[in-house]
Motif scaffolding. Structure first.
Motif, short mmCIF file in Angstrom:
data_model
loop_
_atom_site.label_atom_id
_atom_site.label_comp_id
_atom_site.label_asym_id
_atom_site.label_seq_id
_atom_site.Cartn_x
_atom_site.Cartn_y
_atom_site.Cartn_z
N TYR A 250 6.83 8.53 12.54
CA TYR A 250 7.61 9.42 11.67
C TYR A 250 7.09 9.39 10.23
O TYR A 250 6.87 8.33 9.66
CB TYR A 250 9.10 9.06 11.68
N ARG A 251 6.91 10.58 9.65
CA ARG A 251 6.55 10.69 8.23
C ARG A 251 7.46 11.73 7.60
O ARG A 251 7.64 12.82 8.14
CB ARG A 251 5.10 11.16 8.06
N ALA A 252 7.98 11.42 6.42
CA ALA A 252 8.84 12.39 5.73
C ALA A 252 7.98 13.50 5.12
O ALA A 252 6.80 13.27 4.82
CB ALA A 252 9.64 11.68 4.64
N ASP A 253 8.59 14.69 4.96
CA ASP A 253 7.83 15.82 4.41
C ASP A 253 7.27 15.53 3.03
O ASP A 253 6.12 15.88 2.73
CB ASP A 253 8.73 17.07 4.33
N SER B 149 9.10 -2.87 -5.04
CA SER B 149 9.77 -1.76 -5.72
C SER B 149 8.76 -0.81 -6.33
O SER B 149 7.82 -1.26 -6.99
CB SER B 149 10.55 -2.32 -6.90
N ASP B 150 8.95 0.51 -6.15
CA ASP B 150 8.05 1.45 -6.81
C ASP B 150 8.85 2.52 -7.53
O ASP B 150 10.06 2.62 -7.36
CB ASP B 150 7.08 2.08 -5.79
N SER B 151 8.15 3.33 -8.34
CA SER B 151 8.85 4.42 -9.02
C SER B 151 8.28 5.74 -8.51
O SER B 151 8.01 6.66 -9.26
CB SER B 151 8.69 4.29 -10.53
N GLY C 141 -2.08 9.49 6.90
CA GLY C 141 -1.03 8.52 7.23
C GLY C 141 -0.64 8.74 8.67
O GLY C 141 -0.74 9.86 9.17
N SER C 142 -0.20 7.67 9.34
CA SER C 142 0.10 7.80 10.76
C SER C 142 1.58 7.63 11.07
O SER C 142 2.05 7.99 12.14
CB SER C 142 -0.69 6.74 11.53
N GLY C 143 2.34 7.06 10.13
CA GLY C 143 3.76 6.81 10.41
C GLY C 143 3.94 5.65 11.37
O GLY C 143 4.99 5.53 12.01
N GLY D 245 2.84 2.29 10.39
CA GLY D 245 2.89 1.04 9.63
C GLY D 245 4.27 0.39 9.59
O GLY D 245 4.42 -0.79 9.94
N LEU D 246 5.27 1.17 9.19
CA LEU D 246 6.61 0.58 9.05
C LEU D 246 7.21 0.22 10.40
O LEU D 246 7.96 -0.74 10.52
CB LEU D 246 7.55 1.56 8.32
N TYR D 247 6.85 1.02 11.42
CA TYR D 247 7.36 0.74 12.77
C TYR D 247 6.87 -0.65 13.21
O TYR D 247 7.64 -1.49 13.66
CB TYR D 247 6.85 1.83 13.72
N THR E 242 0.84 -1.21 0.00
CA THR E 242 0.00 0.00 0.00
C THR E 242 0.88 1.26 0.00
O THR E 242 0.56 2.23 -0.68
CB THR E 242 -0.99 0.05 1.19
N ASN E 243 2.00 1.23 0.73
CA ASN E 243 2.91 2.39 0.69
C ASN E 243 3.40 2.62 -0.74
O ASN E 243 3.44 3.76 -1.21
CB ASN E 243 4.12 2.16 1.59
N ALA E 244 3.80 1.54 -1.41
CA ALA E 244 4.33 1.66 -2.77
C ALA E 244 3.27 2.30 -3.67
O ALA E 244 3.57 3.15 -4.51
CB ALA E 244 4.75 0.31 -3.30
N ILE E 245 2.00 1.91 -3.46
CA ILE E 245 0.92 2.47 -4.29
C ILE E 245 0.69 3.94 -3.92
O ILE E 245 0.65 4.82 -4.78
CB ILE E 245 -0.39 1.67 -4.10
N ARG E 246 0.63 4.21 -2.60
CA ARG E 246 0.31 5.58 -2.14
C ARG E 246 1.41 6.57 -2.52
O ARG E 246 1.13 7.73 -2.81
CB ARG E 246 0.12 5.59 -0.63
N TYR E 247 2.65 6.14 -2.49
CA TYR E 247 3.75 7.07 -2.74
C TYR E 247 4.27 7.01 -4.17
O TYR E 247 5.37 7.47 -4.46
CB TYR E 247 4.88 6.86 -1.72
N SER E 248 3.46 6.42 -5.07
CA SER E 248 3.87 6.38 -6.48
C SER E 248 3.50 7.70 -7.14
O SER E 248 2.51 8.31 -6.78
CB SER E 248 3.15 5.25 -7.20
P1 ADP Z 1 2.58 6.20 6.66
O1 ADP Z 1 2.74 5.65 5.30
O2 ADP Z 1 1.24 6.00 7.22
O3 ADP Z 1 3.07 7.58 6.81
P2 ADP Z 1 4.52 4.19 7.34
O4 ADP Z 1 5.05 3.81 8.68
O5 ADP Z 1 4.00 3.10 6.51
O6 ADP Z 1 3.48 5.32 7.63
O7 ADP Z 1 5.70 4.92 6.57
C1 ADP Z 1 6.50 5.86 7.24
C2 ADP Z 1 7.09 6.85 6.26
O8 ADP Z 1 8.03 6.17 5.43
C3 ADP Z 1 6.14 7.47 5.30
O9 ADP Z 1 5.46 8.54 5.86
C4 ADP Z 1 7.05 7.90 4.17
O10 ADP Z 1 7.72 9.09 4.52
C5 ADP Z 1 8.06 6.78 4.14
N1 ADP Z 1 7.77 5.73 3.13
C6 ADP Z 1 7.31 4.48 3.36
N2 ADP Z 1 7.20 3.78 2.21
C7 ADP Z 1 7.59 4.62 1.22
C8 ADP Z 1 7.71 4.50 -0.22
N3 ADP Z 1 7.39 3.36 -0.84
N4 ADP Z 1 8.17 5.57 -0.90
C9 ADP Z 1 8.50 6.72 -0.27
N5 ADP Z 1 8.41 6.90 1.07
C10 ADP Z 1 7.97 5.86 1.81
#
Ligand code: ADP
Length: 619
Positions: free
Chosen positions: A545-548, A526-528, A557-559, A561-563, A497-503
């Motif tokens: 944590y979420r990147a700008d 892998s995403d582009s 997004g809550s930051g 998922g990856l944690y 879902t991250n790969a789809i959302r951040y494509s």
């Molecule tokens: P969320 O996606 O809800 O913000 P996640 O814990 O899944 O929370 O991801 C944390 C952060 O990692 C994201 O906010 C984003 O900054 C970065 N990230 C995760 N997956 C990707 C990705 N495929 N491409 C770019 N950034 C990503």
């Protein structure tokens, strides 16, 4: 000119022959006299020239000598800066003396820096071999000069004692040759005083009776006093640095202990003493080790990974790397511990430092936060479930027919509360994982099928984002592997879902690949898309944590998922990492990276089971 010759001949013919003769002789004599005078003058000039040349030569010699002396002093000063060991310093001073005066023999004795307790060792440095008699004479010279030092006379005649006990000889350069019978015919002794402490005595001797001219003596004194000044300067610097360090350490809120190569404590600050409850008296590393051993809260550590403080010190010294203990439960407190080796000037381990950071309060705050999140999310779940339930009933027409607008509003409410349920579930899961209450129950299953099902489930979402998810499987199907389906689904689902959302690119393709690498199965996604900026790559797995760039692209997004994903993977014996960018493109002539690839590796033996109370919440 033939004409004038003729006239001359006519004139001289008129004079008598005698007259002519005397005149000629006179002028000849005059000429000779002039020549003689000229010769004398020439001789004088030659002598003067020679004198000048000689002077120049002498001056040149003196100049060269001055240069050489300066060179020796300069290089000595530089070398001294590199060492603090009196022994090394003395051998360098004596080397410099030998560079200037290769025929002399230099001998010296040294004391520990701050006492008159001289060793019985005489160091001898010479470019030649030296006979027994010679050595005896020079050590007598040394002893004699020591016995005249007022401080030493006061100090129970230790110098005289030293004279009585036959000293040992150690050759820095040169050697003892019993067949040599030469004895020193002249010598000088120079005390080494830094700045008011006598730390050594140097003896320079020669087989030449008149060797120590005023100039030679002046030079030797200059060499030695320059060295002494350098040592003094270094000592002052070090003591200033030491007291600065000392006061810094004293006032630190972290516990600090520094020990030397023999594991004797050199510095221990008040905080460390208060930790081990020994506020006065001599402190040893063993005192600290045994306190840590006796007060370890055993039920809070994992026996398989536990590292004791003495093990950590041992490890830091043998591997020369800092050892970090994240959490050491000690009585009712928790400490984060660093053990760092300290190196000497030869890169050998000279000791180490232990730093104790009290994290009790931090842990307590963290625990309270987790507890709050856990309670709050439990309390939120019930009303949310009720909202969803009633919305579903309204949508089904249980309370009468709805018009288009009413239905649309209800859809919005339903979406919102579903997102909230997901968030609450995530929070609950975090607290379950953090408190170790998560259970992992692996059962054998086909990885290919498992991944295909998740991709299938996400097809609608992918289509909405104009993306396609490709699945690349290994050629030969893999054997079944034990995984906890709920947990692993959460991880893989999150990555895709991250790969789809951040494509970003329209109609982008996401590639999910399953492969075997040695003892692991690797699932890569892998995403582009937008990629992960270099400067925040270290923070991506942090809680919340979420990147700008991610916030801009996807407001929601809550930051978390990856944690959660990383915790699940690591708890079950696998690893989760990423690479970004994973591709490059050129935009307006500028090369730009984009996309991200996440790698999830699981041991081929499957996920590790973990007994716990709860699985993850998904509903
Ligand atoms: P969320 O996606 O809800 O913000 P996640 O814990 O899944 O929370 O991801 C944390 C952060 O990692 C994201 O906010 C984003 O900054 C970065 N990230 C995760 N997956 C990707 C990705 N495929 N491409 C770019 N950034 C990503």
């Amino acid at each position: 000119m033939p004409m004038s010759t003729n006239i001359d001949t006519a004139n001289s013919a008129e004079k008598s022959t005698d007259d002519t003769n005397t005149d000629e002789q006179k002028s000849l004599l005059n000429i000779l006299e002039d020549m003689n005078k000229g010769k004398e003058q020439l001789e004088d000039q030659r002598v003067a020239m020679f004198n000048i040349l000689e002077d120049v030569n002498i001056a040149q010699d003196a100049l060269e000598r001055k240069y050489k002396e300066l060179d020796v002093i300069e290089s000595l000063t530089q070398q001294l800066g590199l060492s603090l060991k009196l022994n090394t310093i003395m051998s360098r001073i004596s080397d410099s003396i030998l560079t200037l005066y290769p025929t002399v023999t230099v001998a010296y004795i040294i004391a520990p820096f701050d006492s008159y307790d001289f060793s019985k060792k005489v160091y001898v440095n010479s470019l030649n071999s030296v006979g027994n008699q010679y050595i005896r004479e020079l050590s007598n010279g040394l002893a004699l000069s020591l016995s005249t030092v007022p401080e030493l006379v006061k100090l129970k005649n230790s110098a005289k004692q030293w004279i009585m006990n036959t000293p040992e000889f150690s050759f820095v350069k040169g050697q003892r040759d019993n067949s040599k019978t030469a004895i020193p015919k002249s010598m000088i002794n120079v005390p080494l005083v830094v700045p008011d402490t006598l730390v050594g005595m140097v003896n320079i001797s020669s087989v030449d009776q008149d060797f120590f001219t005023l100039e030679v003596k002046r030079m030797i004194y200059t060499l030695i006093s320059t060295s002494v000044q350098t040592i003094d300067r270094i000592k002052k610097l070090i003591s200033a640095e030491h007291s600065r360090l000392q006061s810094l350490i004293e006032s630190m809120s972290n516990g600090v202990v520094m020990f030397d190569a023999d594991e004797n404590i050199v510095v221990a600050n008040p905080k460390i003493r208060s930790v081990i409850q020994k506020n006065t008296g001599k402190l040893s590393l063993d005192d600290i080790f045994s306190y840590f051993e006796q007060n370890l809260t055993k039920n809070e550590v994992d026996e398989n990974t536990f590292v004791s403080l003495s093990d950590a010190v041992e490890k830091a010294i043998t591997t020369t790397e800092t050892v970090h203990i994240k959490e050491f439960p000690l009585g009712r407190k928790y400490f984060e511990i660093f053990v760092t080796p300290v190196y000497g000037d030869q890169k050998e381990t000279a000791g180490g430092a232990i730093i104790l950071h009290d994290i009790t309060e931090l842990k307590e705050i963290d625990r309270m936060k987790s507890e709050f999140v856990s309670v709050a999310s439990h309390q939120l779940r019930t009303p949310l479930t009720a909202i969803n339930w009633y919305v579903e009933m309204l949508q089904a027409g249980d309370a009468g027919e709805l018009n288009k607008e009413q239905k649309d509003f209800l859809d919005e409410i339903y979406n919102g509360s579903t997102r909230m349920v997901k968030l609450v579930n995530d929070l609950l899961n975090v607290s379950r994982i953090e408190t170790g209450r998560l259970k992992i129950e692996p059962v054998p299953m086909q990885l290919e099928t498992f991944i295909k099902n998740i991709i299938h489930e996400l097809e609608v979402m992918a289509r909405e984002h104009l993306s396609t998810v490709l699945f690349v499987k290994p050629e030969k199907s893999l054997p079944k592997i034990a995984i906890d389906e709920t947990l692993m689904r959460q991880v893989v689902h999150n990555l895709i879902t991250n790969a789809i959302r951040y494509s970003t690119a329209e109609a982008s393709t996401i590639t999910v690949m399953l492969s075997q690498k040695e003892n692991t199965y690797v699932i890569s996604v892998s995403d582009s898309g937008i990629g992960i900026p270099k400067e925040v790559q270290g923070r991506i797995f942090e809680k919340f944590y979420r990147a700008d760039n991610a916030r801009e692209k996807e407001a929601e997004g809550s930051g978390i998922g990856l944690y959660i994903a990383k915790m699940i993977v690591e708890e079950s014996g696998g690893t989760l990492r990423f690479e970004s960018p994973n591709a490059f493109r050129t935009i307006k002539g500028e090369k730009e990276g984009y996309g991200a690839t996440f790698f999830l590796s699981l041991p081929t033996t499957g996920m590790k089971a973990h007994a716990g109370e709860r699985s993850l919440s998904n509903k």
